[in-house]
Motif scaffolding. Sequence first.
Motif, short mmCIF file in Angstrom:
data_model
loop_
_atom_site.label_atom_id
_atom_site.label_comp_id
_atom_site.label_asym_id
_atom_site.label_seq_id
_atom_site.Cartn_x
_atom_site.Cartn_y
_atom_site.Cartn_z
N ASP A 142 -2.20 11.75 6.49
CA ASP A 142 -2.60 11.92 7.89
C ASP A 142 -2.15 10.81 8.84
O ASP A 142 -2.66 10.72 9.97
CB ASP A 142 -4.12 12.05 7.97
CG ASP A 142 -4.83 10.84 7.36
OD1 ASP A 142 -4.16 9.85 7.01
OD2 ASP A 142 -6.07 10.90 7.23
N LYS A 143 -1.27 9.93 8.45
CA LYS A 143 -0.77 8.84 9.28
C LYS A 143 -1.79 7.72 9.48
O LYS A 143 -1.49 6.73 10.14
CB LYS A 143 -0.31 9.32 10.66
CG LYS A 143 0.97 10.10 10.69
CD LYS A 143 1.41 10.33 12.13
CE LYS A 143 2.76 10.99 12.22
NZ LYS A 143 3.21 11.13 13.62
N LEU A 144 -2.99 7.86 8.95
CA LEU A 144 -4.04 6.88 9.16
C LEU A 144 -4.35 6.13 7.88
O LEU A 144 -4.24 6.68 6.79
CB LEU A 144 -5.31 7.55 9.68
CG LEU A 144 -5.18 8.33 10.98
CD1 LEU A 144 -6.49 9.03 11.32
CD2 LEU A 144 -4.75 7.42 12.12
N MET A 145 -4.76 4.87 8.03
CA MET A 145 -5.11 4.07 6.88
C MET A 145 -6.46 4.50 6.33
O MET A 145 -7.44 4.61 7.06
CB MET A 145 -5.14 2.58 7.26
CG MET A 145 -5.38 1.64 6.10
SD MET A 145 -5.26 -0.09 6.62
CE MET A 145 -5.65 -0.93 5.10
N GLY A 146 -6.50 4.75 5.03
CA GLY A 146 -7.73 5.20 4.38
C GLY A 146 -7.42 6.30 3.40
O GLY A 146 -6.86 7.34 3.78
N GLY A 147 -7.73 6.08 2.11
CA GLY A 147 -7.44 7.08 1.09
C GLY A 147 -5.97 7.19 0.77
O GLY A 147 -5.47 8.29 0.50
N ASP A 148 -5.26 6.07 0.80
CA ASP A 148 -3.80 6.07 0.62
C ASP A 148 -3.39 5.36 -0.67
O ASP A 148 -3.98 4.34 -1.04
CB ASP A 148 -3.11 5.37 1.81
CG ASP A 148 -3.70 5.80 3.14
OD1 ASP A 148 -3.73 7.02 3.40
OD2 ASP A 148 -4.14 4.91 3.89
N ASP A 149 -2.37 5.88 -1.29
CA ASP A 149 -1.73 5.25 -2.45
C ASP A 149 -0.74 4.23 -1.90
O ASP A 149 0.12 4.57 -1.08
CB ASP A 149 -1.04 6.34 -3.27
CG ASP A 149 -0.30 5.81 -4.49
OD1 ASP A 149 -0.27 4.59 -4.68
OD2 ASP A 149 0.25 6.63 -5.24
N VAL A 150 -0.84 2.98 -2.35
CA VAL A 150 -0.01 1.90 -1.78
C VAL A 150 0.69 1.12 -2.89
O VAL A 150 0.07 0.75 -3.88
CB VAL A 150 -0.88 0.93 -0.94
CG1 VAL A 150 -0.03 -0.22 -0.41
CG2 VAL A 150 -1.56 1.66 0.20
N MET A 151 1.98 0.88 -2.69
CA MET A 151 2.75 -0.01 -3.55
C MET A 151 3.14 -1.24 -2.74
O MET A 151 3.70 -1.11 -1.65
CB MET A 151 4.00 0.69 -4.09
CG MET A 151 3.73 1.93 -4.92
SD MET A 151 2.73 1.64 -6.39
CE MET A 151 3.78 0.48 -7.29
N ALA A 152 2.83 -2.42 -3.27
CA ALA A 152 3.10 -3.66 -2.54
C ALA A 152 3.86 -4.66 -3.41
O ALA A 152 3.64 -4.74 -4.62
CB ALA A 152 1.80 -4.28 -2.06
N CYS A 153 4.72 -5.41 -2.77
CA CYS A 153 5.45 -6.50 -3.42
C CYS A 153 4.88 -7.80 -2.86
O CYS A 153 4.98 -8.05 -1.65
CB CYS A 153 6.94 -6.40 -3.14
SG CYS A 153 7.63 -4.78 -3.56
N VAL A 154 4.27 -8.60 -3.73
CA VAL A 154 3.49 -9.75 -3.29
C VAL A 154 4.12 -11.04 -3.80
O VAL A 154 4.37 -11.20 -5.00
CB VAL A 154 2.03 -9.65 -3.80
CG1 VAL A 154 1.20 -10.80 -3.24
CG2 VAL A 154 1.42 -8.30 -3.40
N HIS A 155 4.33 -11.96 -2.87
CA HIS A 155 4.90 -13.28 -3.20
C HIS A 155 3.74 -14.23 -3.51
O HIS A 155 2.87 -14.45 -2.67
CB HIS A 155 5.71 -13.79 -2.01
CG HIS A 155 6.25 -15.17 -2.17
ND1 HIS A 155 6.20 -16.13 -1.18
CD2 HIS A 155 6.87 -15.76 -3.23
CE1 HIS A 155 6.75 -17.24 -1.61
NE2 HIS A 155 7.16 -17.05 -2.85
N ASP A 156 3.72 -14.77 -4.75
CA ASP A 156 2.62 -15.64 -5.13
C ASP A 156 3.00 -17.11 -4.99
O ASP A 156 4.12 -17.46 -4.62
CB ASP A 156 2.12 -15.34 -6.55
CG ASP A 156 3.19 -15.61 -7.62
OD1 ASP A 156 4.12 -16.40 -7.37
OD2 ASP A 156 3.08 -15.02 -8.71
N ASP A 157 2.04 -18.00 -5.30
CA ASP A 157 2.25 -19.44 -5.12
C ASP A 157 3.27 -20.02 -6.08
O ASP A 157 3.75 -21.14 -5.88
CB ASP A 157 0.92 -20.18 -5.28
CG ASP A 157 -0.03 -19.91 -4.11
OD1 ASP A 157 0.44 -19.39 -3.09
OD2 ASP A 157 -1.22 -20.24 -4.23
N ASN A 158 3.59 -19.30 -7.14
CA ASN A 158 4.59 -19.77 -8.11
C ASN A 158 6.00 -19.35 -7.75
O ASN A 158 6.93 -19.59 -8.52
CB ASN A 158 4.23 -19.27 -9.51
CG ASN A 158 2.93 -19.84 -10.02
OD1 ASN A 158 2.64 -21.01 -9.80
ND2 ASN A 158 2.12 -19.02 -10.69
N GLY A 159 6.16 -18.69 -6.61
CA GLY A 159 7.49 -18.28 -6.17
C GLY A 159 7.92 -16.92 -6.70
O GLY A 159 9.02 -16.47 -6.39
#
Length: 284
Positions: A142-159
Motif C-alpha cells: 500500500d505504499k505505507l510503512m507498516g506490515g512490510d517485508d524489509v531487507m537491509a544492508c547494515v554497516h557495523d562498527d567493525n567495518g
Amino acid sequence: MLALIACLVACAAAGEDAVPGSAVAGEQELDEPGRVAWEELEKSGVADRHQESYSTFAAELLEPRYWGDEGYAFPSPPPVDPFAKIRIDDCGKTKGCFRYGKPGCDADTCDYFLSYRRIGADVEFELSADTDGWVAVGFSSDKLMGGDDVMACVHDDNGRVRIQHFYNVGQWAKEIKRNPARDEEGIFEDNRVTCRFKRPVYVPRDETIIDLHLSWYYLFAWGPAIQGSITRHDIDSPPVSEDVVSIYKYEDVFMPSAAFQTFSSPFCLLLIVALTFYILMGTP
C-alpha cells in the motif's frame, strides 16, 4: 625434489633443533643434498615465514596447494576483490533499476540506488546509498510503512556490511531471525553502503516474508546506524515506487531528489500559474 622432500620430512621428525640456520639450531648436520635443498628454500624466502615451527612448515609445504606445475613452491595468490562494481548500462535491459538523486546519477553517485534481476529461482538485489549506516528496500502492498517485508544492508562498527531481515510493525522495524538472503556481499567505501544478495522468488507461507513473484510497491530508505543497529531514516518521506513492481519486467526508473524536483511538484506548478495570472491581470 626427492632430496628436498627428504629434508623436510627429516626436519619435521627430528624437531626444531635439527634444522640448521634456525634460531634454535642444535649440533646436528644435514648431508650435502639436504643442505643444498635447505639453502634453496632460504633463498626463496618460503622458509622465513615459518621460523617458529618447522614441523608446521614441513607439513604445510608438502600440501599440493603450495606447489606449481613445475614442482616449485609459490606464494598464495592475492585476495580477489570481494565486491564487483555495480553496472548501470544494463538497467532496463537485463535488470530493473531505481535511481533517486540528481539527474544522470549512477550506483556510486545517487542518493539511493536499487537494482533487481531474476537468476534461476532467485532474485538478485543490489543496493547502494550515500550513508555510513544502512540502506534498505521494503516490499509493501500500500505504499505505507507498516506490515512490510524489509531487507537491509547494515554497516557495523567493525567495518562489515551485514544483510539483515526486518518486518515493519507500524513505524518500527523489527529484526526477524529468519533471513531469506544468501550469497551476501557488501562494502562500505567512500561514505557509501553498498551490497548485493539473493533471495528466493518463492518462500513458504509466512507473514514476515513475501513471495517475490507477486507485485509489490517498493519502499526505498537509508539512514544512520548506532553500533550496527539501524535508526530513523534520513528523510521524513522516503521515496516509494509509483506503481507496483514486477520482477518479470525490467525498467530503468529515475526519481529526482527534493533538490531537483522543486518546479515539478503539483503545488509549485499551481503557484507558478497563479503568479503568472496575477501579473498578467495586474493589480487594482
